[in-house]
Design a protein around this motif. Structure first.
Motif, mmCIF file in Angstrom:
data_model
loop_
_atom_site.group_PDB
_atom_site.id
_atom_site.type_symbol
_atom_site.label_atom_id
_atom_site.label_comp_id
_atom_site.label_asym_id
_atom_site.label_seq_id
_atom_site.Cartn_x
_atom_site.Cartn_y
_atom_site.Cartn_z
ATOM 1 N N SER A 1 -24.521 -19.754 88.662
ATOM 2 C CA SER A 1 -23.227 -20.331 89.011
ATOM 3 C C SER A 1 -22.096 -19.327 88.919
ATOM 4 O O SER A 1 -21.053 -19.498 89.551
ATOM 5 N N GLY A 2 -22.248 -18.290 88.109
ATOM 6 C CA GLY A 2 -21.188 -17.310 87.949
ATOM 7 C C GLY A 2 -21.732 -15.985 87.459
ATOM 8 O O GLY A 2 -22.824 -15.910 86.889
ATOM 9 N N LEU A 3 -20.960 -14.923 87.688
ATOM 10 C CA LEU A 3 -21.373 -13.584 87.269
ATOM 11 C C LEU A 3 -20.146 -12.774 86.884
ATOM 12 O O LEU A 3 -19.208 -12.637 87.677
ATOM 13 N N THR A 4 -20.147 -12.255 85.672
ATOM 14 C CA THR A 4 -19.084 -11.362 85.209
ATOM 15 C C THR A 4 -19.705 -10.141 84.551
ATOM 16 O O THR A 4 -20.834 -10.205 84.045
ATOM 17 N N ALA A 5 -18.962 -9.047 84.541
ATOM 18 C CA ALA A 5 -19.442 -7.844 83.866
ATOM 19 C C ALA A 5 -19.502 -8.059 82.360
ATOM 20 O O ALA A 5 -20.323 -7.453 81.674
ATOM 21 N N GLU A 6 -18.657 -8.926 81.842
ATOM 22 C CA GLU A 6 -18.606 -9.143 80.402
ATOM 23 C C GLU A 6 -19.793 -9.944 79.887
ATOM 24 O O GLU A 6 -20.402 -9.588 78.876
ATOM 25 N N ARG A 7 -20.152 -11.034 80.601
ATOM 26 C CA ARG A 7 -21.218 -11.918 80.103
ATOM 27 C C ARG A 7 -22.483 -11.862 80.931
ATOM 28 O O ARG A 7 -23.523 -12.351 80.508
ATOM 29 N N GLY A 8 -22.427 -11.333 82.121
ATOM 30 C CA GLY A 8 -23.585 -11.342 82.990
ATOM 31 C C GLY A 8 -23.680 -12.627 83.786
ATOM 32 O O GLY A 8 -22.667 -13.253 84.110
ATOM 33 N N LEU A 9 -24.908 -13.042 84.086
ATOM 34 C CA LEU A 9 -25.144 -14.237 84.892
ATOM 35 C C LEU A 9 -25.096 -15.478 84.008
ATOM 36 O O LEU A 9 -25.595 -15.472 82.879
ATOM 37 N N SER A 10 -24.501 -16.555 84.543
ATOM 38 C CA SER A 10 -24.406 -17.790 83.769
ATOM 39 C C SER A 10 -24.591 -18.984 84.674
ATOM 40 O O SER A 10 -24.494 -18.900 85.897
ATOM 41 N N THR A 11 -24.860 -20.130 84.045
ATOM 42 C CA THR A 11 -25.040 -21.383 84.765
ATOM 43 C C THR A 11 -24.418 -22.512 83.966
ATOM 44 O O THR A 11 -24.070 -22.340 82.793
ATOM 45 N N SER A 12 -24.282 -23.666 84.600
ATOM 46 C CA SER A 12 -23.604 -24.792 83.962
ATOM 47 C C SER A 12 -24.554 -25.747 83.257
ATOM 48 O O SER A 12 -24.097 -26.716 82.649
ATOM 49 N N ASN A 13 -25.859 -25.487 83.337
ATOM 50 C CA ASN A 13 -26.827 -26.412 82.755
ATOM 51 C C ASN A 13 -27.691 -25.715 81.721
ATOM 52 O O ASN A 13 -28.268 -24.660 81.987
ATOM 53 N N MET A 14 -27.801 -26.312 80.538
ATOM 54 C CA MET A 14 -28.520 -25.694 79.439
ATOM 55 C C MET A 14 -30.009 -25.565 79.726
ATOM 56 O O MET A 14 -30.631 -24.533 79.439
ATOM 57 N N LEU A 15 -30.629 -26.598 80.296
ATOM 58 C CA LEU A 15 -32.059 -26.551 80.573
ATOM 59 C C LEU A 15 -32.396 -25.471 81.608
ATOM 60 O O LEU A 15 -33.387 -24.745 81.470
ATOM 61 N N SER A 16 -31.558 -25.367 82.635
ATOM 62 C CA SER A 16 -31.782 -24.340 83.660
ATOM 63 C C SER A 16 -31.645 -22.948 83.070
ATOM 64 O O SER A 16 -32.414 -22.033 83.409
ATOM 65 N N SER A 17 -30.675 -22.765 82.180
ATOM 66 C CA SER A 17 -30.469 -21.443 81.585
ATOM 67 C C SER A 17 -31.666 -21.024 80.742
ATOM 68 O O SER A 17 -32.056 -19.843 80.735
#
Length: 311
Positions: free
Chosen positions: A174-190
């Protein structure tokens, strides 16, 4: 269309999707991105939405996840161009894992032509795209079906990936930043995405420019574990997206950029002509990884690359 009607439609699109690019908003309301940007500023001033890099999101910081029907109609040309380039990273006879997402689904459609390929996935959409590929073996994880994105999640999916080792993992989010990397809005998917990453020697992230600089709730892949990012060329006015790309490159991520406006994709979701990225070295390789590189494809000029490096 009057300004009030445009802004109401823009607001309804953002509420339905959680995040929408300016390019997509301009296409739907049939006006220029300059006009849409003005409308988004006005709606932000009223507290009805927040501006993000090249788009608009629901107010409140972290964006929420959209369902598959909404995401499948967003940035379609960009996803096509990204999938074309990503498919060129897969070699005959490889074993790879492919995560869930509309961009990875586009990639899977192109992988059907790679002989001797083994694809491990938790995505029903990826499996469906490869179902009739006689030369590709598809291995599904176990798990519980998550209907919003047609993916298998939970402990069953994670356990089925234990002990697995493949050459590459292809993931979206869902999102990508240099600080945190790749992220998503759902815990199970992550959690499943993290298990996919652990199984792979290299991690390739597929993310269009609207996701650059967007941060969502659950981190899936920290920046230091991302080998490559395949993305599209940000619009010239999107300075923050270009800055985010440079920040990722500075941390050792290899950037592969498709041509502007999905130039490498063909209409109708069919694969476009293959693009041949050109590698340009960047300083500051990440510890334990090959020298960082910034790659460009047809549609990204040498001047544009040089400008990106100076940011």
């Amino acid at each position: 269309m009057f300004a009030a009607e445009r802004r109401q439609l823009i607001l309804e699109m953002v509420r339905a999707n959680g995040a929408v690019s300016l390019r997509e908003l301009a296409r739907v309301v049939q006006t220029s991105e300059v006009t849409v940007r003005r409308d988004v500023r006005a709606l932000e001033a009223e507290g009805l939405l927040d501006r993000r890099h090249g788009g608009a999101v629901l107010p409140g910081g972290f964006t929420r996840e959209s369902g598959f029907p909404q995401k499948s109609h967003l940035a379609t040309a960009e996803k096509t161009a990204i999938a074309d380039l990503a498919a060129g990273l897969v070699e005959e006879g490889e074993a790879i894992v492919v995560g869930a997402g509309t961009t990875t689904q586009e990639l899977a459609r192109r992988l059907a032509r790679v002989p001797g390929l083994t694809v491990v996935t938790n995505s029903l959409l990826v499996a469906q795209a490869l179902a009739h590929a006689n030369r590709v073996e598809v291995v599904m994880t176990g798990g519980t079906l998550r209907g919003s994105n047609y993916a298998l999640v939970g402990s069953g999916a994670e356990q089925s990936l234990q002990g697995l080792r493949v050459s590459k993992a292809f993931l979206s989010g869902s999102g990508l930043t240099a600080e945190r990397g790749l992220s998503t809005s759902n815990m199970l998917s992550s959690s499943v995405d993290r298990a996919l990453v652990q199984a792979a020697a290299e991690v390739v992230v597929l993310a269009d420019h609207t996701k650059l600089g967007t941060d969502t709730m659950f981190q899936t892949v920290p920046t230091e574990l991302i080998t490559r990012l395949v993305t599209d060329d940000p619009p010239p006015h999107d300075d923050r997206a270009a800055t985010e790309l440079q920040a990722l490159a500075d941390q050792g991520v290899q950037i592969v950029v498709a041509g502007g406006n999905g130039a490498n994709g063909a209409p109708g979701g069919e694969p476009g002509p293959a693009a041949t990225p050109r590698q340009r070295a960047l300083p500051g390789p990440r510890r334990g990884h090959p020298t960082a590189a910034l790659r460009s494809a047809s549609g990204l000029s040498e001047g544009r690359v040089a400008d990106l490096r100076r940011r």
